[in-house]
Design an enzyme around this catalytic site. Structure first.
Site, mmCIF file in Angstrom:
data_model
loop_
_atom_site.group_PDB
_atom_site.id
_atom_site.type_symbol
_atom_site.label_atom_id
_atom_site.label_comp_id
_atom_site.label_asym_id
_atom_site.label_seq_id
_atom_site.Cartn_x
_atom_site.Cartn_y
_atom_site.Cartn_z
ATOM 1 N N GLY A 12 4.052 11.503 -8.075
ATOM 2 C CA GLY A 12 4.061 11.117 -7.173
ATOM 3 C C GLY A 12 5.594 10.301 -7.399
ATOM 4 N N TYR A 13 6.004 8.963 -7.044
ATOM 5 C CA TYR A 13 7.296 8.187 -7.856
ATOM 6 C C TYR A 13 6.761 7.710 -9.746
ATOM 7 C CZ TYR A 13 9.079 7.438 -3.393
ATOM 8 O OH TYR A 13 8.900 8.729 -2.484
ATOM 9 N N ASN A 37 -1.451 17.801 -10.233
ATOM 10 C CA ASN A 37 -1.534 17.085 -8.960
ATOM 11 C C ASN A 37 -1.833 17.915 -7.998
ATOM 12 O OD1 ASN A 37 0.519 14.850 -6.782
ATOM 13 N ND2 ASN A 37 0.961 16.992 -6.258
ATOM 14 N N GLU A 170 8.498 0.749 9.971
ATOM 15 C CA GLU A 170 9.956 1.893 10.264
ATOM 16 C C GLU A 170 9.553 2.936 10.988
ATOM 17 O OE1 GLU A 170 9.664 2.997 5.812
ATOM 18 O OE2 GLU A 170 11.555 0.969 5.472
ATOM 19 N N ASP A 301 0.478 2.386 -6.709
ATOM 20 C CA ASP A 301 -0.630 2.093 -6.073
ATOM 21 C C ASP A 301 -2.095 1.899 -6.697
ATOM 22 O OD1 ASP A 301 1.206 1.508 -4.317
ATOM 23 O OD2 ASP A 301 0.671 3.346 -2.868
ATOM 24 N N ALA A 318 7.160 2.091 -3.902
ATOM 25 C CA ALA A 318 7.500 2.767 -5.000
ATOM 26 C C ALA A 318 8.540 1.814 -6.000
ATOM 27 C CB ALA A 318 8.493 4.070 -4.303
HETATM 28 P P1 FAD Z 1 2.406 8.065 -4.719
HETATM 29 O O1 FAD Z 1 3.854 8.514 -4.851
HETATM 30 O O2 FAD Z 1 1.644 8.385 -3.110
HETATM 31 O O3 FAD Z 1 1.645 9.281 -5.441
HETATM 32 C C1 FAD Z 1 0.423 10.074 -5.832
HETATM 33 C C2 FAD Z 1 0.705 11.883 -6.021
HETATM 34 O O4 FAD Z 1 -0.713 11.851 -6.184
HETATM 35 C C3 FAD Z 1 0.624 12.441 -4.304
HETATM 36 O O5 FAD Z 1 1.663 13.002 -5.252
HETATM 37 C C4 FAD Z 1 -0.725 12.918 -4.067
HETATM 38 O O6 FAD Z 1 -0.486 14.254 -3.892
HETATM 39 C C5 FAD Z 1 -1.159 12.743 -5.769
HETATM 40 N N1 FAD Z 1 -2.528 12.954 -5.826
HETATM 41 C C6 FAD Z 1 -3.318 12.319 -4.625
HETATM 42 N N2 FAD Z 1 -5.073 11.837 -4.902
HETATM 43 C C7 FAD Z 1 -4.621 13.322 -5.658
HETATM 44 C C8 FAD Z 1 -5.477 13.967 -6.220
HETATM 45 N N3 FAD Z 1 -7.420 13.576 -6.480
HETATM 46 N N4 FAD Z 1 -5.476 15.004 -7.507
HETATM 47 C C9 FAD Z 1 -4.426 14.974 -8.355
HETATM 48 N N5 FAD Z 1 -3.212 14.744 -7.142
HETATM 49 C C10 FAD Z 1 -3.231 13.803 -6.235
HETATM 50 N N6 FAD Z 1 7.742 1.622 -1.421
HETATM 51 C C11 FAD Z 1 9.067 1.616 -1.897
HETATM 52 O O7 FAD Z 1 9.221 0.836 -2.449
HETATM 53 N N7 FAD Z 1 10.142 1.319 -0.654
HETATM 54 C C12 FAD Z 1 9.756 1.961 0.813
HETATM 55 O O8 FAD Z 1 11.289 2.017 1.251
HETATM 56 C C13 FAD Z 1 9.123 2.844 1.105
HETATM 57 N N8 FAD Z 1 9.016 3.015 2.355
HETATM 58 C C14 FAD Z 1 7.172 3.261 2.838
HETATM 59 C C15 FAD Z 1 7.022 4.087 3.542
HETATM 60 C C16 FAD Z 1 5.924 4.828 3.878
HETATM 61 C C17 FAD Z 1 5.395 4.893 5.197
HETATM 62 C C18 FAD Z 1 5.015 4.491 3.089
HETATM 63 C C19 FAD Z 1 3.596 4.992 3.611
HETATM 64 C C20 FAD Z 1 4.998 3.269 2.135
HETATM 65 C C21 FAD Z 1 6.230 3.387 1.226
HETATM 66 N N9 FAD Z 1 6.722 2.693 0.780
HETATM 67 C C22 FAD Z 1 7.718 2.054 0.145
HETATM 68 C C23 FAD Z 1 5.426 2.705 -1.070
HETATM 69 C C24 FAD Z 1 5.226 3.514 -1.349
HETATM 70 O O9 FAD Z 1 5.225 5.075 -0.841
HETATM 71 C C25 FAD Z 1 3.812 4.043 -2.730
HETATM 72 O O10 FAD Z 1 4.070 2.378 -2.474
HETATM 73 C C26 FAD Z 1 4.367 4.682 -3.633
HETATM 74 O O11 FAD Z 1 4.354 5.565 -2.826
HETATM 75 C C27 FAD Z 1 3.753 4.561 -4.291
HETATM 76 O O12 FAD Z 1 3.621 5.496 -6.077
HETATM 77 P P2 FAD Z 1 2.578 6.036 -6.875
HETATM 78 O O13 FAD Z 1 3.078 6.784 -7.417
HETATM 79 O O14 FAD Z 1 1.086 4.923 -6.712
HETATM 80 O O15 FAD Z 1 1.880 7.080 -5.489
HETATM 81 P P1 NAD Z 2 1.050 -3.485 5.018
HETATM 82 O O1 NAD Z 2 -0.044 -4.462 4.310
HETATM 83 O O2 NAD Z 2 2.029 -4.681 4.358
HETATM 84 O O3 NAD Z 2 0.834 -4.383 6.225
HETATM 85 C C1 NAD Z 2 -0.129 -3.739 7.166
HETATM 86 C C2 NAD Z 2 0.230 -5.084 8.258
HETATM 87 O O4 NAD Z 2 -1.274 -4.318 9.280
HETATM 88 C C3 NAD Z 2 -0.207 -5.981 7.971
HETATM 89 O O5 NAD Z 2 1.139 -6.720 9.061
HETATM 90 C C4 NAD Z 2 -1.290 -6.580 8.831
HETATM 91 O O6 NAD Z 2 -1.874 -7.676 8.987
HETATM 92 C C5 NAD Z 2 -1.427 -6.088 9.465
HETATM 93 N N1 NAD Z 2 -2.978 -5.508 10.137
HETATM 94 C C6 NAD Z 2 -4.274 -5.481 8.690
HETATM 95 N N2 NAD Z 2 -5.146 -5.134 9.973
HETATM 96 C C7 NAD Z 2 -5.055 -5.201 11.138
HETATM 97 C C8 NAD Z 2 -5.678 -4.714 12.663
HETATM 98 N N3 NAD Z 2 -6.949 -4.616 12.384
HETATM 99 N N4 NAD Z 2 -4.883 -5.105 13.746
HETATM 100 C C9 NAD Z 2 -3.406 -5.724 13.580
HETATM 101 N N5 NAD Z 2 -2.820 -5.241 12.596
HETATM 102 C C10 NAD Z 2 -3.502 -5.420 11.102
HETATM 103 O O7 NAD Z 2 0.761 -2.655 4.490
HETATM 104 P P2 NAD Z 2 2.232 -1.272 4.745
HETATM 105 O O8 NAD Z 2 2.689 -1.519 5.987
HETATM 106 O O9 NAD Z 2 0.974 0.229 5.466
HETATM 107 O O10 NAD Z 2 2.770 -1.147 3.726
HETATM 108 C C11 NAD Z 2 2.066 -0.369 2.342
HETATM 109 C C12 NAD Z 2 2.918 -1.456 1.471
HETATM 110 O O11 NAD Z 2 3.933 -0.146 1.283
HETATM 111 C C13 NAD Z 2 3.316 -2.336 1.230
HETATM 112 O O12 NAD Z 2 2.678 -2.680 -0.505
HETATM 113 C C14 NAD Z 2 4.866 -2.583 1.526
HETATM 114 O O13 NAD Z 2 5.393 -3.613 0.758
HETATM 115 C C15 NAD Z 2 4.883 -1.077 1.619
HETATM 116 N N6 NAD Z 2 6.763 -0.632 2.105
HETATM 117 C C16 NAD Z 2 6.954 -0.557 1.610
HETATM 118 C C17 NAD Z 2 8.465 -0.362 2.266
HETATM 119 C C18 NAD Z 2 10.053 -1.335 2.485
HETATM 120 O O14 NAD Z 2 10.289 -1.524 1.459
HETATM 121 N N7 NAD Z 2 10.390 -0.622 2.954
HETATM 122 C C19 NAD Z 2 8.680 0.375 3.957
HETATM 123 C C20 NAD Z 2 6.864 0.386 3.638
HETATM 124 C C21 NAD Z 2 6.295 0.369 3.099
#
Ligand code: FAD
Ligand code: NAD
Length: 405
Positions: A12-13, A37, A170, A301, A318
């Site tokens: 991942g990232y 991966n 989002e 994460d 990320a």
């Molecule tokens: P990831 O990037 O999730 O990568 C994990 C990797 O491990 C993946 O390739 C997966 O396939 C692999 N993997 C998992 N389990 C296994 C296993 N058992 N064996 C082998 N491989 C495995 N953060 C921001 O900073 N800005 C944003 O705008 C933002 N937007 C987001 C939008 C959404 C919809 C979501 C869900 C999250 C967002 N986040 C954002 C949070 C961000 O995506 C995560 O914090 C970030 O991806 C974590 O990076 P990572 O490297 O820990 O894991």
């Molecule tokens: P989050 O923890 O940021 O938000 C989860 C939300 O769910 C909270 O507002 C919480 O009060 C609510 N919630 C919890 N239990 C609930 C329940 N039982 N019923 C209803 N609402 C409930 O989690 P996320 O939005 O999944 O984000 C995960 C991580 O990814 C965070 O660190 C976030 O900052 C990051 N992320 C960042 C971006 C960005 O920077 N643009 C975008 C997406 C995610």
């Protein structure tokens, strides 16, 4: 002398930044680098809300791992990691075992359900390519089925999003643009569609700038999205969800689609491998090593880093995962070269931008608030930067977002 073996779990990232930096910092004869991966592709987790809503094809969100690593220096293993045995310095995979001298755990997070009944069975989560594809297909199937059925089931056109954190908001932003398209495609009156966001906290985006939260909610409400703020989801059922109402009462909301977007915890491997952890996240030392494990780095994460200004963990993003990847790589390169004087991680928070669909966003960047087209432009630049950091200009040109206006 035997070359040290560096194993990086997760592309991942965090994992990809670690590997692409290690391959630059170490020569072929200095170390063996292995990247593990689950899939042969990387996906941009931060774009999954778009693939889930169907506003961006899932193939735009992923790319081949082998195309961005130096295959002469890195051995890519497609496998699922199951457990880390720190005593034996081995990783158990679904296809065998791998020993290591240095390990980087960068396996990302999983959805946090807080033990709420039925979520694992009846709700979708925005977690990876497969789950995103499934959500998109499921929503489209509901619209298509509603169009053909004689006895109309209105619940097919109700979508519940659990949580108004950044992921929930989002995703709602994308749905705001996707629903009119689906209504047109399946000849459905948009007034029949309900998208309801249920948030337990007293506000959407708890902790974020209140003026920007107001902007986001007004934008989403103008697209027909309903908010139930201060309302906790208590259960998911085959028919929809149960929410808390007042002290002891509950209310049922019927919906054929429930998407749970209410937080993440670290990869279950952390708990299975008996790392010291809090909700699957390892509170790492300053140099990003796991406590008492001098050869294991945990990033992204799966890790937990305390923001000392407020004495609370940084949210898993990320942005932080990529910065940790840089440091994990340089600290491991130091160890390989015999230098035990490792650097400490200092998070350089550049801000947060939250998209509200393809054409709008809110954010705080370098301390300044931004909204509208400017914020949306910045969000796409951030998305492009993540590509650039891993694959330079070629990957950015191939997968980047350039539809600015
Ligand atoms: P990831 O990037 O999730 O990568 C994990 C990797 O491990 C993946 O390739 C997966 O396939 C692999 N993997 C998992 N389990 C296994 C296993 N058992 N064996 C082998 N491989 C495995 N953060 C921001 O900073 N800005 C944003 O705008 C933002 N937007 C987001 C939008 C959404 C919809 C979501 C869900 C999250 C967002 N986040 C954002 C949070 C961000 O995506 C995560 O914090 C970030 O991806 C974590 O990076 P990572 O490297 O820990 O894991
Ligand atoms: P989050 O923890 O940021 O938000 C989860 C939300 O769910 C909270 O507002 C919480 O009060 C609510 N919630 C919890 N239990 C609930 C329940 N039982 N019923 C209803 N609402 C409930 O989690 P996320 O939005 O999944 O984000 C995960 C991580 O990814 C965070 O660190 C976030 O900052 C990051 N992320 C960042 C971006 C960005 O920077 N643009 C975008 C997406 C995610």
């Amino acid at each position: 002398m035997k070359r040290p073996k560096i194993v990086v779990l997760g592309a991942g990232y965090g994992g990809l930044i670690t590997v692409t930096r290690l391959q630059k910092q170490l020569g072929n004869n200095e170390a063996d680098i292995v990247l593990v991966n689950k899939n042969d592709y990387h996906y941009e987790t931060t774009w999954l809300h778009e693939a889930s809503a169907g506003t961006l094809h899932h193939d735009r969100v992923r790319y081949d791992i082998k195309k961005v690593i130096d295959n002469s220096k890195v051995d890519f293993v497609q496998a699922t990691a199951l457990k880390v045995d720190h005593q034996a310095k081995k990783v158990l995979l679904d296809s065998g075992e791998l020993d290591y001298d240095y390990l980087v755990v960068a396996l990302g997070g999983v959805s946090e359900t807080f033990g709420i009944t039925g979520l694992d069975k009846y709700a979708f989560t925005i977690s990876n390519i497969n789950s995103a594809r499934q959500i998109r297909e499921h929503i489209e199937y509901q619209f298509a089925t509603y169009a053909v059925e004689e006895e109309k089931n209105a619940d097919r056109l109700t979508i519940v999003v659990g949580g108004a954190g950044f992921t929930g908001i989002e995703f709602l932003g994308e749905l705001g643009n996707r629903i009119p398209e689906l209504c047109e495609e399946y000849d459905i009156d948009q007034k029949l569609v309900r998208v309801i966001c249920v948030e337990a906290a007293p506000t959407a985006l708890p902790g974020f700038d209140p003026e920007l939260v107001k902007y986001a909610m007004a934008h989403l409400e103008s697209k027909g999205i309903e908010f139930m703020i201060g309302t906790a989801i208590k259960e998911a059922t085959p028919e929809g969800i149960i929410v808390a109402k007042g002290e002891n009462e509950t209310e049922e909301i019927k919906a054929e689609t429930v998407v749970w977007a209410a937080g993440v915890r670290g990869n279950p491997i952390i708990e299975a491998s008996e790392f010291e952890n809090m909700r699957g996240r390892v509170k790492v030392e300053k140099d990003l090593r796991a406590p008492n494990l001098s050869d294991v780095f945990v990033i992204g994460d799966c890790s937990l880093v305390i923001n000392e200004e407020i004495n609370r963990p940084y949210p898993p993003t990320a942005q932080i995962a990529m910065q940790q990847g840089e440091l994990a790589a340089s600290n491991i390169a130091k160890l390989v070269k015999g230098n035990t004087n490792l650097d400490s991680f200092v998070f350089d928070n550049k801000g947060t931008v939250c998209s509200l669909g393809d054409d709008d966003a809110i954010g705080v960047v370098f301390g300044k608030k931004v909204t509208g087209t400017k914020a949306s432009f910045m969000k796409k630049m951030i998305d492009n930067r993540a590509l650039f950091m891993v694959g330079g200009v070629p990957l950015t040109m191939k997968k980047g977002k350039f539809n600015f206006f």
